[in-house]
Design a protein around this motif. Structure first.
Motif, PDB file in Angstrom:
ATOM      1  N   GLU A  60      -1.470  27.168   0.632  1.00 48.94           N
ATOM      2  CA  GLU A  60      -1.419  26.493   1.748  1.00 48.94           C
ATOM      3  C   GLU A  60      -0.901  24.809   1.474  1.00 48.94           C
ATOM      4  OE1 GLU A  60      -3.712  28.204   0.904  1.00 48.94           O
ATOM      5  OE2 GLU A  60      -5.842  27.212   1.097  1.00 48.94           O
ATOM      6  N   ASP A  61      -0.862  24.581   0.180  1.00 51.69           N
ATOM      7  CA  ASP A  61      -0.130  23.097  -0.111  1.00 51.69           C
ATOM      8  C   ASP A  61       1.030  23.318   0.080  1.00 51.69           C
ATOM      9  OD1 ASP A  61      -2.876  23.356  -2.529  1.00 51.69           O
ATOM     10  OD2 ASP A  61      -2.782  22.053  -0.801  1.00 51.69           O
ATOM     11  N   THR A  62       1.870  24.301   0.175  1.00 49.83           N
ATOM     12  CA  THR A  62       3.455  24.446   0.276  1.00 49.83           C
ATOM     13  C   THR A  62       3.803  23.667   1.337  1.00 49.83           C
ATOM     14  OG1 THR A  62       3.334  26.677  -0.595  1.00 49.83           O
ATOM     15  CG2 THR A  62       5.178  25.996   0.811  1.00 49.83           C
ATOM     16  N   ALA A  63       4.758  22.510   1.187  1.00 49.51           N
ATOM     17  CA  ALA A  63       5.277  21.767   1.961  1.00 49.51           C
ATOM     18  C   ALA A  63       6.226  20.866   1.321  1.00 49.51           C
ATOM     19  CB  ALA A  63       4.161  20.794   2.573  1.00 49.51           C
ATOM     20  N   VAL A  64       6.760  20.006   2.297  1.00 50.75           N
ATOM     21  CA  VAL A  64       7.752  19.080   1.688  1.00 50.75           C
ATOM     22  C   VAL A  64       6.838  17.633   1.520  1.00 50.75           C
ATOM     23  CG1 VAL A  64       9.921  17.225   2.129  1.00 50.75           C
ATOM     24  CG2 VAL A  64       9.728  19.686   2.617  1.00 50.75           C
ATOM     25  N   TYR A  65       6.974  16.872   0.389  1.00 56.70           N
ATOM     26  CA  TYR A  65       5.885  15.879   0.315  1.00 56.70           C
ATOM     27  C   TYR A  65       6.610  14.433   0.206  1.00 56.70           C
ATOM     28  CZ  TYR A  65       1.915  18.881  -0.854  1.00 56.70           C
ATOM     29  OH  TYR A  65       1.006  19.673  -0.960  1.00 56.70           O
ATOM     30  N   TYR A  66       6.128  13.583   1.143  1.00 57.73           N
ATOM     31  CA  TYR A  66       6.948  12.332   1.177  1.00 57.73           C
ATOM     32  C   TYR A  66       5.931  11.082   0.597  1.00 57.73           C
ATOM     33  CZ  TYR A  66       9.713  14.919   4.715  1.00 57.73           C
ATOM     34  OH  TYR A  66      10.605  15.902   5.226  1.00 57.73           O
ATOM     35  N   CYS A  67       6.627  10.396  -0.183  1.00 59.68           N
ATOM     36  CA  CYS A  67       6.024   9.079  -0.099  1.00 59.68           C
ATOM     37  C   CYS A  67       6.191   7.955   0.622  1.00 59.68           C
ATOM     38  CB  CYS A  67       6.238   8.588  -1.719  1.00 59.68           C
ATOM     39  SG  CYS A  67       7.923   8.218  -2.057  1.00 59.68           S
ATOM     40  N   ALA A  68       5.308   7.040   0.909  1.00 53.45           N
ATOM     41  CA  ALA A  68       5.466   6.065   2.007  1.00 53.45           C
ATOM     42  C   ALA A  68       4.887   4.875   1.410  1.00 53.45           C
ATOM     43  CB  ALA A  68       4.883   6.395   3.383  1.00 53.45           C
ATOM     44  N   ALA A  69       5.270   3.427   2.075  1.00 51.53           N
ATOM     45  CA  ALA A  69       5.276   2.239   1.649  1.00 51.53           C
ATOM     46  C   ALA A  69       4.947   1.481   2.983  1.00 51.53           C
ATOM     47  CB  ALA A  69       6.114   1.642   0.775  1.00 51.53           C
ATOM     48  N   ASP A  70       4.080   0.658   2.835  1.00 48.18           N
ATOM     49  CA  ASP A  70       3.915  -0.451   3.848  1.00 48.18           C
ATOM     50  C   ASP A  70       2.850  -1.787   3.261  1.00 48.18           C
ATOM     51  OD1 ASP A  70       4.396  -0.263   7.315  1.00 48.18           O
ATOM     52  OD2 ASP A  70       3.338  -1.973   6.511  1.00 48.18           O
ATOM     53  N   LEU A  71       3.309  -2.871   3.845  1.00 44.68           N
ATOM     54  CA  LEU A  71       2.597  -4.072   3.472  1.00 44.68           C
ATOM     55  C   LEU A  71       1.115  -3.975   3.810  1.00 44.68           C
ATOM     56  CD1 LEU A  71       5.368  -6.853   3.657  1.00 44.68           C
ATOM     57  CD2 LEU A  71       4.177  -5.984   1.653  1.00 44.68           C
ATOM     58  N   ILE A  72       1.067  -3.117   5.011  1.00 41.58           N
ATOM     59  CA  ILE A  72      -0.311  -3.068   5.758  1.00 41.58           C
ATOM     60  C   ILE A  72      -0.959  -1.854   5.631  1.00 41.58           C
ATOM     61  CG2 ILE A  72      -1.249  -3.415   8.242  1.00 41.58           C
ATOM     62  CD1 ILE A  72       1.055  -5.275   8.917  1.00 41.58           C
ATOM     63  N   LEU A  73      -1.940  -1.569   5.008  1.00 39.09           N
ATOM     64  CA  LEU A  73      -2.488  -0.243   4.829  1.00 39.09           C
ATOM     65  C   LEU A  73      -2.698   0.429   6.175  1.00 39.09           C
ATOM     66  CD1 LEU A  73      -3.861   1.703   2.871  1.00 39.09           C
ATOM     67  CD2 LEU A  73      -6.295   0.499   3.157  1.00 39.09           C
ATOM     68  N   HIS A  74      -3.080  -0.347   7.289  1.00 42.14           N
ATOM     69  CA  HIS A  74      -3.479   0.554   8.203  1.00 42.14           C
ATOM     70  C   HIS A  74      -2.386   1.207   9.045  1.00 42.14           C
ATOM     71  CE1 HIS A  74      -5.320   1.215  12.383  1.00 42.14           C
ATOM     72  NE2 HIS A  74      -4.478   0.546  12.798  1.00 42.14           N
ATOM     73  N   LYS A  75      -0.983   0.942   8.620  1.00 41.17           N
ATOM     74  CA  LYS A  75       0.103   1.472   8.839  1.00 41.17           C
ATOM     75  C   LYS A  75       0.415   2.722   8.158  1.00 41.17           C
ATOM     76  CE  LYS A  75       3.730  -0.900  10.472  1.00 41.17           C
ATOM     77  NZ  LYS A  75       4.943  -1.652  10.373  1.00 41.17           N
ATOM     78  N   ILE A  76      -0.128   2.820   6.983  1.00 41.95           N
ATOM     79  CA  ILE A  76      -0.221   4.068   6.487  1.00 41.95           C
ATOM     80  C   ILE A  76      -1.364   4.958   6.979  1.00 41.95           C
ATOM     81  CG2 ILE A  76      -0.726   5.356   4.255  1.00 41.95           C
ATOM     82  CD1 ILE A  76       0.875   3.019   2.765  1.00 41.95           C
ATOM     83  N   ILE A  77      -2.422   4.392   7.301  1.00 42.83           N
ATOM     84  CA  ILE A  77      -3.697   5.230   7.912  1.00 42.83           C
ATOM     85  C   ILE A  77      -3.220   6.036   9.122  1.00 42.83           C
ATOM     86  CG2 ILE A  77      -6.130   4.997   8.759  1.00 42.83           C
ATOM     87  CD1 ILE A  77      -6.475   3.017   6.618  1.00 42.83           C
ATOM     88  N   VAL A  78      -2.412   5.122   9.943  1.00 34.96           N
ATOM     89  CA  VAL A  78      -2.262   5.732  11.396  1.00 34.96           C
ATOM     90  C   VAL A  78      -0.656   6.708  11.389  1.00 34.96           C
ATOM     91  CG1 VAL A  78      -3.691   4.031  12.509  1.00 34.96           C
ATOM     92  CG2 VAL A  78      -0.968   3.847  11.935  1.00 34.96           C
ATOM     93  N   GLY A  79      -0.094   6.671   9.845  1.00 33.96           N
ATOM     94  CA  GLY A  79       1.043   7.474   9.852  1.00 33.96           C
ATOM     95  C   GLY A  79       2.502   6.891  10.284  1.00 33.96           C
ATOM     96  N   THR A  80       2.458   5.418  10.363  1.00 34.40           N
ATOM     97  CA  THR A  80       3.375   4.780  10.876  1.00 34.40           C
ATOM     98  C   THR A  80       4.057   3.798   9.905  1.00 34.40           C
ATOM     99  OG1 THR A  80       2.059   3.370  12.020  1.00 34.40           O
ATOM    100  CG2 THR A  80       2.911   5.046  13.330  1.00 34.40           C
ATOM    101  N   PRO A  81       4.102   4.104   8.554  1.00 35.62           N
ATOM    102  CA  PRO A  81       4.488   3.239   7.689  1.00 35.62           C
ATOM    103  C   PRO A  81       6.097   2.674   7.698  1.00 35.62           C
ATOM    104  CG  PRO A  81       4.352   5.418   6.620  1.00 35.62           C
ATOM    105  CD  PRO A  81       3.825   5.293   8.032  1.00 35.62           C
ATOM    106  N   ALA A  90       0.851  -1.075  -0.111  1.00 31.14           N
ATOM    107  CA  ALA A  90       0.058  -0.072   0.060  1.00 31.14           C
ATOM    108  C   ALA A  90       0.803   1.269   0.010  1.00 31.14           C
ATOM    109  CB  ALA A  90      -0.849   0.143   1.293  1.00 31.14           C
ATOM    110  N   MET A  91       0.448   2.203  -0.737  1.00 33.28           N
ATOM    111  CA  MET A  91       1.407   3.297  -0.538  1.00 33.28           C
ATOM    112  C   MET A  91       0.534   4.802  -0.242  1.00 33.28           C
ATOM    113  SD  MET A  91       4.190   2.434  -2.287  1.00 33.28           S
ATOM    114  CE  MET A  91       4.876   3.878  -2.571  1.00 33.28           C
ATOM    115  N   GLY A  92       1.462   5.431   0.116  1.00 24.85           N
ATOM    116  CA  GLY A  92       0.785   6.894   0.606  1.00 24.85           C
ATOM    117  C   GLY A  92       1.779   7.990   0.394  1.00 24.85           C
ATOM    118  N   TRP A  93       1.027   9.189   0.297  1.00 26.29           N
ATOM    119  CA  TRP A  93       1.730  10.692   0.420  1.00 26.29           C
ATOM    120  C   TRP A  93       1.294  11.219   1.888  1.00 26.29           C
ATOM    121  CZ3 TRP A  93       5.346  11.960  -3.181  1.00 26.29           C
ATOM    122  CH2 TRP A  93       5.228  11.298  -4.344  1.00 26.29           C
ATOM    123  N   PHE A  94       2.496  11.865   2.150  1.00 23.14           N
ATOM    124  CA  PHE A  94       2.223  12.664   3.612  1.00 23.14           C
ATOM    125  C   PHE A  94       2.736  14.073   3.040  1.00 23.14           C
ATOM    126  CE2 PHE A  94       0.806   9.678   6.595  1.00 23.14           C
ATOM    127  CZ  PHE A  94       1.022   8.452   5.750  1.00 23.14           C
TER     128      PHE A  94
END
Length: 123
Positions: free
Chosen positions: A89-110, A32-36
């Motif tokens: 207000e979209d100005t930021a450093v954008y990070y991609c993230a990956a984890d085998l478990i979607l929940h860990k991306i949802i809670v911000g701990t990939p 599962a992949m996410g952007w923060f």
């Protein structure tokens, strides 16, 4: 597993940017992949995520819903974030993230993070 994000830059309000994140060292389709993002002086916050394999489910923060779109190309080991109608207000450093478990991306701990790419939106 290594993540390499790119595509950041400077744009005027109302403009668009497309971010990419290439994943190596693992079976990309299994993650599962996410952007923060993290704005200056603020905590890192969730932007969007996409489920693994076909990416049939996507979810967005309210602040970007309708303006940003996350997608993935398993053949290229890449996840994308298309950002339209950008605001200061979209100005930021954008990070991609990956984890085998979607929940860990949802809670911000990939388990895996990219190095970040800076997006600056001027008014």
């Amino acid at each position: 597993v290594q993540l390499q994000a790119s595509g950041g830059g400077s744009v005027q309000a109302g403009g668009s940017l497309s971010l990419s994140c290439v994943v190596s060292g693992g079976t990309f389709s299994s993650y599962a992949m996410g952007w923060f993002r993290q704005a200056p002086g603020k905590e890192r916050e969730f932007v969007a995520h996409i489920t693994r394999y076909s990416g049939g489910s996507r979810y967005y923060a309210d602040s970007v819903k309708g303006r940003f779109a996350i997608s993935r190309d398993n053949a290229k080991n890449t996840v994308y974030l298309q950002m339209n109608s950008l605001r200061p207000e979209d100005t930021a450093v954008y990070y991609c993230a990956a984890d085998l478990i979607l929940h860990k991306i949802i809670v911000g701990t990939p388990d895996y993070w990219g190095q970040g790419t800076l997006v600056t939106v001027s008014s």
